[in-house]
Scaffold this active site. Structure first.
Site, PDB file in Angstrom:
ATOM      1  N   LYS A  54       0.839  -1.208   0.000  1.00 37.59           N
ATOM      2  CA  LYS A  54       0.000   0.000   0.000  1.00 37.59           C
ATOM      3  C   LYS A  54       0.867   1.248   0.000  1.00 37.59           C
ATOM      4  O   LYS A  54       0.606   2.207  -0.738  1.00 37.59           O
ATOM      5  CB  LYS A  54      -0.926   0.015   1.229  1.00 37.59           C
ATOM      6  CG  LYS A  54      -2.102  -0.939   1.104  1.00 37.59           C
ATOM      7  CD  LYS A  54      -2.827  -1.137   2.427  1.00 37.59           C
ATOM      8  CE  LYS A  54      -3.830  -2.273   2.305  1.00 37.59           C
ATOM      9  NZ  LYS A  54      -4.368  -2.737   3.575  1.00 37.59           N
ATOM     10  N   GLN A  98      -4.842  -1.402   9.626  1.00 37.21           N
ATOM     11  CA  GLN A  98      -4.800  -2.744   9.044  1.00 37.21           C
ATOM     12  C   GLN A  98      -5.441  -3.757   9.993  1.00 37.21           C
ATOM     13  O   GLN A  98      -5.131  -3.790  11.185  1.00 37.21           O
ATOM     14  CB  GLN A  98      -3.329  -3.121   8.760  1.00 37.21           C
ATOM     15  CG  GLN A  98      -3.132  -4.460   8.077  1.00 37.21           C
ATOM     16  CD  GLN A  98      -3.626  -4.484   6.637  1.00 37.21           C
ATOM     17  OE1 GLN A  98      -3.672  -3.464   5.961  1.00 37.21           O
ATOM     18  NE2 GLN A  98      -3.985  -5.655   6.158  1.00 37.21           N
ATOM     19  N   ASP A 121     -11.384   3.042   4.053  1.00 36.11           N
ATOM     20  CA  ASP A 121     -11.776   1.631   4.006  1.00 36.11           C
ATOM     21  C   ASP A 121     -13.296   1.481   3.912  1.00 36.11           C
ATOM     22  O   ASP A 121     -13.796   0.409   3.573  1.00 36.11           O
ATOM     23  CB  ASP A 121     -11.330   0.932   5.301  1.00 36.11           C
ATOM     24  CG  ASP A 121     -10.069   0.101   5.145  1.00 36.11           C
ATOM     25  OD1 ASP A 121      -9.834  -0.400   4.030  1.00 36.11           O
ATOM     26  OD2 ASP A 121      -9.347  -0.049   6.142  1.00 36.11           O
TER      27      ASP A 121
END
Ligand code: GUN
Length: 297
Positions: A54, A98, A121
């Site tokens: 990422k 995460q 997200d």
């Protein structure tokens, strides 16, 4: 009949090129780069790989990457304080914590602390609610990537029968909402669904997101249907000691019947990070009070 292969890698590469152009345009207008903060707690090897990937992709797209790596024994209060700090930081447009988090930390509490307008997200209940009622917000990256592939292949989805297999908050439920918003007739199937093969046989669009290797068989697929395989399952390979990746769909069987199908790897997988960059860029334009050119990405 042999299905057209939907090339997620090529689509994602093209999307990233468009994102890089708009990221440069943003920087020229805002006087700063769009920024994504990624928080990793602990040393889970798979998560470390994702986070590195990422960060690299963010920089390649011309955005700023802020990585925060915390030890596995970090207490929840410390993590929440970091999230609050990122919420308040004007250089940070998107925040990604995460998952999974270590067991002593409550994921829902952490997600609830992220400013919904930085929740790239799309996991915050505010963004789930916005999606449900059709307000602008942030949609989880994997289902949004699936929708982009479907629209690219099929154009208008209105009136099509769609079956989503799996009801997770991250993929199945938002996927169903997205398809409903496109005026599909949506069925969400799951582990308690009766006669799953017959349910799937009705579908013009099948999205498989269950995490069971090659569960969806070729003879479940309606001829000509479009099959999107979200599964990434590692199974033993023919060669002793080796493994290979397979999806939730029996690819060889389904490709005989389907009109189009995503492969694993190289289908949905490459879309997820590209859509994360897309969501971050959208957040940057919105958070800076700028108007992103309509339908730009
Ligand atoms: N872990 C695996 N995939 C994801 C993702 O898309 N977002 C977050 N936050 N964690 C993940």
């Amino acid at each position: 009949m042999t299905a057209v292969v939907i090339d997620g890698r090529a689509f994602a590469a093209d999307l990233r090129t468009r994102i890089a152009t708009l990221a440069a345009e943003f920087e020229a207008k805002a006087g700063r780069k769009a920024g994504l903060a990624v928080v990793l707690v602990g040393e889970d090897p798979a998560s470390q790989v994702y986070v590195r990937s990422k960060g690299k992709s963010t920089i390649e797209a011309g955005m700023a990457s802020f990585e925060h790596k915390l030890p596995a024994d970090t207490d929840q209060a410390t993590l929440l304080a970091l999230v609050e700090q990122l919420n308040a930081d004007p250089a940070v447009d998107g925040i990604l914590v995460q998952l999974p988090l270590p067991r002593h930390i409550d994921e829902q509490t952490v997600i609830a602390t992220i400013n919904p307008d930085k929740d790239v997200d799309g996991f915050h209940v505010t963004n789930a609610g916005r999606l449900a009622v059709g307000q602008p917000g942030y949609v989880p990256c994997t289902p949004l990537g699936c929708l982009m592939l479907l629209k690219d292949k099929l154009g208008d989805l209105a009136g099509l029968d769609a079956v989503v297999i799996g009801r997770s908050n991250i993929v199945g439920k938002p996927m169903a909402q997205l398809l409903l918003a496109e005026s599909c007739t949506v069925t969400v199937a799951h582990s308690k669904t009766k006669d799953l093969p017959d349910v799937v046989r009705r579908a013009d669009i099948v999205v498989a997101a269950v995490g069971r290797p090659e569960m969806v068989k070729g003879d479940w697929i309606k001829p000509g249907a479009t099959v999107i395989d979200v599964g990434i399952n590692r199974v033993p390979a023919a060669t002793e000691g080796k493994t290979r990746l397979v999806g939730d769909v029996d690819y060889a069987g389904a490709a005989e019947v389907a009109g189009a199908i995503t492969p694993v790897p190289g289908g949905v997988g490459p879309m997820t990070i590209a859509v994360l960059l897309r969501n971050t860029l959208v957040a940057a334009w919105r958070n800076a009070g700028l108007n992103l050119p309509a339908d730009a990405i």
